[in-house]
Write a protein that holds these residues in place. Structure first.
Motif, PDB file in Angstrom:
ATOM      1  N   ARG A  74       1.095  -1.241  -0.056  1.00  0.00           N
ATOM      2  CA  ARG A  74       0.056   0.005  -0.139  1.00  0.00           C
ATOM      3  C   ARG A  74       0.948   1.193  -0.078  1.00  0.00           C
ATOM      4  O   ARG A  74       2.253   1.161   0.093  1.00  0.00           O
ATOM      5  CB  ARG A  74      -0.949   0.024   1.202  1.00  0.00           C
ATOM      6  N   THR A  75       0.186   2.255   0.179  1.00  0.00           N
ATOM      7  CA  THR A  75       1.104   3.641  -0.042  1.00  0.00           C
ATOM      8  C   THR A  75       1.532   3.901   1.363  1.00  0.00           C
ATOM      9  O   THR A  75       1.112   3.188   2.461  1.00  0.00           O
ATOM     10  CB  THR A  75       0.062   4.871  -0.312  1.00  0.00           C
ATOM     11  N   PRO A  76       2.570   4.645   1.712  1.00  0.00           N
ATOM     12  CA  PRO A  76       3.157   4.857   2.946  1.00  0.00           C
ATOM     13  C   PRO A  76       2.108   5.524   3.794  1.00  0.00           C
ATOM     14  O   PRO A  76       1.138   6.010   3.431  1.00  0.00           O
ATOM     15  CB  PRO A  76       4.299   5.741   2.734  1.00  0.00           C
ATOM     16  N   ARG A 113      -4.800  12.490  -2.015  1.00  0.00           N
ATOM     17  CA  ARG A 113      -4.780  12.157  -3.625  1.00  0.00           C
ATOM     18  C   ARG A 113      -3.972  10.982  -3.511  1.00  0.00           C
ATOM     19  O   ARG A 113      -4.224   9.756  -4.205  1.00  0.00           O
ATOM     20  CB  ARG A 113      -4.309  13.192  -4.816  1.00  0.00           C
ATOM     21  N   ILE A 114      -3.048  10.927  -3.053  1.00  0.00           N
ATOM     22  CA  ILE A 114      -1.713  10.029  -2.792  1.00  0.00           C
ATOM     23  C   ILE A 114      -2.392   8.758  -2.181  1.00  0.00           C
ATOM     24  O   ILE A 114      -2.399   7.590  -2.661  1.00  0.00           O
ATOM     25  CB  ILE A 114      -0.222  10.297  -2.248  1.00  0.00           C
ATOM     26  N   LYS A 115      -3.034   8.998  -1.103  1.00  0.00           N
ATOM     27  CA  LYS A 115      -3.876   7.726  -0.321  1.00  0.00           C
ATOM     28  C   LYS A 115      -5.077   7.401  -1.082  1.00  0.00           C
ATOM     29  O   LYS A 115      -5.426   6.219  -0.872  1.00  0.00           O
ATOM     30  CB  LYS A 115      -4.398   8.230   1.013  1.00  0.00           C
ATOM     31  N   GLN A 116      -5.616   8.015  -1.951  1.00  0.00           N
ATOM     32  CA  GLN A 116      -6.884   7.687  -2.600  1.00  0.00           C
ATOM     33  C   GLN A 116      -6.391   6.450  -3.622  1.00  0.00           C
ATOM     34  O   GLN A 116      -7.411   5.785  -4.167  1.00  0.00           O
ATOM     35  CB  GLN A 116      -7.354   8.684  -3.522  1.00  0.00           C
ATOM     36  N   THR A 117      -5.280   6.375  -3.889  1.00  0.00           N
ATOM     37  CA  THR A 117      -4.722   5.374  -4.917  1.00  0.00           C
ATOM     38  C   THR A 117      -4.830   3.889  -4.112  1.00  0.00           C
ATOM     39  O   THR A 117      -4.881   2.854  -4.797  1.00  0.00           O
ATOM     40  CB  THR A 117      -3.456   5.547  -5.504  1.00  0.00           C
ATOM     41  N   ASP A 118      -4.934   3.921  -2.972  1.00  0.00           N
ATOM     42  CA  ASP A 118      -4.957   2.527  -2.193  1.00  0.00           C
ATOM     43  C   ASP A 118      -6.468   1.904  -2.618  1.00  0.00           C
ATOM     44  O   ASP A 118      -7.434   2.553  -2.658  1.00  0.00           O
ATOM     45  CB  ASP A 118      -4.961   2.745  -0.651  1.00  0.00           C
ATOM     46  N   ASP A 119      -6.388   0.379  -2.900  1.00  0.00           N
ATOM     47  CA  ASP A 119      -7.561  -0.255  -2.932  1.00  0.00           C
ATOM     48  C   ASP A 119      -8.713   0.053  -1.898  1.00  0.00           C
ATOM     49  O   ASP A 119      -9.849   0.136  -2.510  1.00  0.00           O
ATOM     50  CB  ASP A 119      -7.500  -1.671  -3.138  1.00  0.00           C
TER      51      ASP A 119
END
Length: 146
Positions: A74-76, A113-119
């Protein structure tokens, strides 16, 4: 003797990008489940080669009964992004009483926006994710200004 697990086992780890090694915490967590930790380390380091080395990457590893595994990165963590954007090493000791740094809403929405890329967050609106980022910022002692 102990019974083997009937279904897949789930292991959650926070591993630095490109720095997975069969030492703690990776080695003991996977070795206890019969998985060769070196196989995981090679695959993890290859998948996270495009990240800056050392960035903490949350990883969910599913170990099957036949000792095969799959993993999802996942994202950091949000706190990592907030501390990096604010330029601080650690948050304040007294959140709500003292301020460690300030960030603008622009920074908050970039992190969201970065965190929104997580499933698990794709279905959430950006405003909801931004509000959770603001909550995390408050717990670190980071003030958010418009």
């Amino acid at each position: 003797m102990s019974k083997a697990a009937a279904g897949p086992q789930l292991v959650r780890l926070l591993v630095g990008a490109g720095k997975a090694a069969p030492t703690p915490p990776v080695g003991p967590a996977l070795g206890a489940r019969g998985v060769k930790s070196m196989d995981f380390c090679k695959e993890f380091n290859a998948r996270t080669a495009h990240f800056e080395p050392g960035i903490p990457i949350p990883t969910k590893i599913t170990v099957q009964p036949d000792r095969t595994f799959t993993f999802v990165t996942r994202t950091p963590p949000t706190a990592y992004f907030l501390k990096k954007a604010a330029g601080i090493e650690i948050g304040t000791g007294k959140p709500g009483h003292s301020i460690a740094a300030t960030l603008s809403l622009k920074h908050i929405y970039e992190i969201a926006r970065i965190k929104q890329t997580d499933d698990h967050m794709k279905h959430l609106p950006l405003e909801s994710i931004a509000s959770t980022v603001i909550g995390t910022a408050k717990t670190l002692g980071i003030a958010v200004v418009p």
